[in-house]
Design an enzyme around this catalytic site. Structure first.
Site, PDB file in Angstrom:
ATOM      1  N   LYS A  31     105.740  95.435 -13.178  1.00 22.85           N
ATOM      2  CA  LYS A  31     107.178  95.270 -12.948  1.00 22.85           C
ATOM      3  C   LYS A  31     107.827  96.639 -12.998  1.00 22.85           C
ATOM      4  O   LYS A  31     108.038  97.205 -14.065  1.00 22.85           O
ATOM      5  CB  LYS A  31     107.842  94.377 -14.003  1.00 22.85           C
ATOM      6  CG  LYS A  31     109.296  94.031 -13.621  1.00 22.85           C
ATOM      7  CD  LYS A  31     110.196  93.773 -14.802  1.00 22.85           C
ATOM      8  CE  LYS A  31     110.929  94.987 -15.279  1.00 22.85           C
ATOM      9  NZ  LYS A  31     111.917  95.563 -14.341  1.00 22.85           N
ATOM     10  N   GLU A  48     105.916 103.366 -25.026  1.00 24.10           N
ATOM     11  CA  GLU A  48     106.352 104.769 -24.978  1.00 24.10           C
ATOM     12  C   GLU A  48     107.862 104.705 -24.823  1.00 24.10           C
ATOM     13  O   GLU A  48     108.359 104.318 -23.771  1.00 24.10           O
ATOM     14  CB  GLU A  48     105.661 105.495 -23.824  1.00 24.10           C
ATOM     15  CG  GLU A  48     105.835 107.008 -23.887  1.00 24.10           C
ATOM     16  CD  GLU A  48     106.877 107.511 -22.908  1.00 24.10           C
ATOM     17  OE1 GLU A  48     108.042 107.692 -23.350  1.00 24.10           O
ATOM     18  OE2 GLU A  48     106.543 107.715 -21.737  1.00 24.10           O
ATOM     19  N   CYS A 106     112.255 111.517 -21.420  1.00 22.55           N
ATOM     20  CA  CYS A 106     112.183 111.096 -22.826  1.00 22.55           C
ATOM     21  C   CYS A 106     111.532 112.149 -23.703  1.00 22.55           C
ATOM     22  O   CYS A 106     111.814 112.233 -24.901  1.00 22.55           O
ATOM     23  CB  CYS A 106     111.426 109.780 -22.943  1.00 22.55           C
ATOM     24  SG  CYS A 106     109.846 109.763 -22.077  1.00 22.55           S
ATOM     25  N   GLU A 111     119.638 109.775 -28.246  1.00 22.93           N
ATOM     26  CA  GLU A 111     119.057 110.236 -26.985  1.00 22.93           C
ATOM     27  C   GLU A 111     120.131 110.131 -25.904  1.00 22.93           C
ATOM     28  O   GLU A 111     120.566 109.034 -25.546  1.00 22.93           O
ATOM     29  CB  GLU A 111     117.840 109.388 -26.621  1.00 22.93           C
ATOM     30  CG  GLU A 111     117.128 109.875 -25.376  1.00 22.93           C
ATOM     31  CD  GLU A 111     115.898 109.056 -25.055  1.00 22.93           C
ATOM     32  OE1 GLU A 111     114.892 109.631 -24.601  1.00 22.93           O
ATOM     33  OE2 GLU A 111     115.937 107.823 -25.243  1.00 22.93           O
TER      34      GLU A 111
END
Length: 471
Positions: free
Chosen positions: A170, A245, A279, A378
């Site tokens: 996906k 992750e 990231c 973040e």
């Protein structure tokens, strides 16, 4: 207008169960540039059934059969490189040079690495009276993000194929083109029916039923920590393996030496690449407190030299991926100013002359403390924060004072000092002076996830370990 109206299930391009679609917006123009079919639990059931049906045969395929398929994919991948790059630029705003360069190269690099590793990977080993066997885990649900879509698809699909697993992919609904073209590549390469399946859609429609599905043995997810927690919850009832992750807020410890200004500039470039949507980016730069002014000046010069604009042209960075992402980044920039950080470069609003598109000014804050929001959250945009440290013990303490632990950097001319600092940083990957290695493990400590990808470590999550005693 890109139209992705079919899914790849059981070796065929099939119509989705329902008529729903999702608009795909070009972040440079703010206009709808395509539509993708929105899958549902019915489509997931069909795809998982196809993968389950194909597993017994693919699981016992030979090393040579898997290598033949991967090499065929390698040929088809090269032929579609231009299409992949164009989709990256149009759907997530990657500049043409980045899309056709590093983004494309990451996918190809992971494929080449999987081929090289599979040639000699040890699946069976006699240990005393016990034969230790590494077997494919089964059907894998692979959920990938929009920011480095080729990298994240490749780093999951190729190890899964190499180890004998079957799978349902996906991709992100915000950048579905790469996943669609990737499926076309595998179809052209002759992937056996049911071994690889593609269902497009969003998290609630496809991600939730895929992660909760009782016939899925592993879910490999890359995305935000918030979404990763939900994936783990959805998967818990079926006790399947979950690898994640997730987010990051990586430190870059700049050592106190004559290369400080140069290393600061490199650090700025690393954060700004891909519009800051990485990231593993080292978005917290740690510098000697007494050299804050020097570091800020170097960062300002580097940020102001970063060109922003139409990603089809020759620019360093394009837009962020969406209106929602733009709003989030703008809000955090405003919060940094409110909390008293020194705005060195960039700031709120779009760059001059860019009134359309989700463009963000390359932004640098200095005099940041590690308790500020911009040092904790973040941001996922082209925003760097600079924090001062007193000595290396203080630098390590600040670096590790975070909920995340995906990646970290150490930059300096004294290799032994850099090694010493790197050993003390709590992160799954520590880059000393921007080193790069396809064979290195990649994954997170703490809220940055679990499991490891890249190289031989990426094979491990797709394997069960069996001991046959008295063999």
């Amino acid at each position: 207008m890109r139209e992705y109206s079919k899914f790849y299930i059981g070796g065929q391009w099939v119509d989705p169960a329902g008529p729903a679609t999702i608009d795909v917006v070009n972040p440079a123009t703010e206009q709808v540039s395509g539509r993708v079919a929105a899958g549902s639990s019915v489509d997931v059931d069909r795809a998982v059934a196809a993968a389950r049906g194909a597993f017994p045969t693919w699981a016992v395929s030979t090393r040579e059969e898997r290598l033949e398929l991967l090499r065929s994919i390698q040929d088809a991948y090269q032929k579609r490189s231009g299409d992949l790059a164009a989709a990256l630029t149009e759907e997530m705003g990657a500049p043409a040079a980045l899309a056709g360069g590093f983004q494309l190269g990451l996918g190809g690099g992971h494929l080449a690495t999987a081929i090289e590793l599979l040639e000699n990977f040890v699946f069976e080993e006699q240990r005393g009276v016990t034969l230790v066997v590494k077997e494919p885990i089964g059907v894998c649900g692979l959920i990938t993000p929009w920011n480095w879509p080729l990298n994240q698809i490749a780093v999951k699909v190729f190890p899964a194929l190499a180890t004998g697993c079957t799978m349902v992919l996906k991709p992100s609904e915000q950048a579905p083109g790469v996943g669609q073209i990737f499926a076309e590549i595998l179809d052209t390469a002759g992937v056996p029916a049911g071994v690889f399946n593609l269902v497009q859609g969003d998290g609630p429609g496809v991600g939730v039923p895929l992660s909760a599905h009782p016939d899925v043995d592993l879910v490999s997810f890359t995305g935000s920590t918030r979404a990763g927690i939900e994936v783990a919850k959805n998967a818990a009832a079926t006790v399947k393996r979950v690898t994640q992750e997730l987010g990051g807020k990586g430190p870059n410890v700049i050592l106190d030496d004559e290369a400080l200004a140069e290393n600061v500039a490199k650090g700025v470039g690393g954060v700004m690449m891909n519009s800051g949507q990485t990231c593993s980016a080292a978005t917290r730069m740690l510098v000697p407190r007494g050299r804050m002014a020097e570091a800020a000046a170097a960062a300002r010069s580097a940020a102001e030299a970063t060109s922003v604009g139409d990603p089809t042209g020759e620019v360093a960075i394009g837009p962020v991926v969406s209106e929602a992402q733009f709003a989030k980044v703008q809000g955090l920039i405003a919060q940094g100013i409110e909390e008293g950080a020194t705005l060195v470069a960039g700031g709120p609003g779009r760059p001059s002359g860019l009134d359309t598109g989700y463009y963000v000014k390359p932004t640098v804050f200095a005099d940041v403390t590690n308790d500020m929001t911009i040092a904790r959250e973040e941001i996922f945009g082209p925003v760097l924060v600079i924090i001062g440290y007193d000595d290396l013990d203080d630098a390590v303490a600040i670096a590790n004072d975070t909920d995340y632990g995906l990646a970290a950097n150490v930059s300096g001319t004294d290799q032994e000092q850099a090694r010493s600092v790197a050993r003390r940083l709590r992160a799954g990957a520590v880059y000393v002076n921007d080193a790069f290695d396809f064979g290195s493990p990649f994954g997170g400590y703490k809220k940055s996830g679990n499991g490891r990808e890249w190289g031989e470590f990426g094979f491990t999550d797709y394997l069960e370990v069996k001991g046959i005693l008295g063999y």
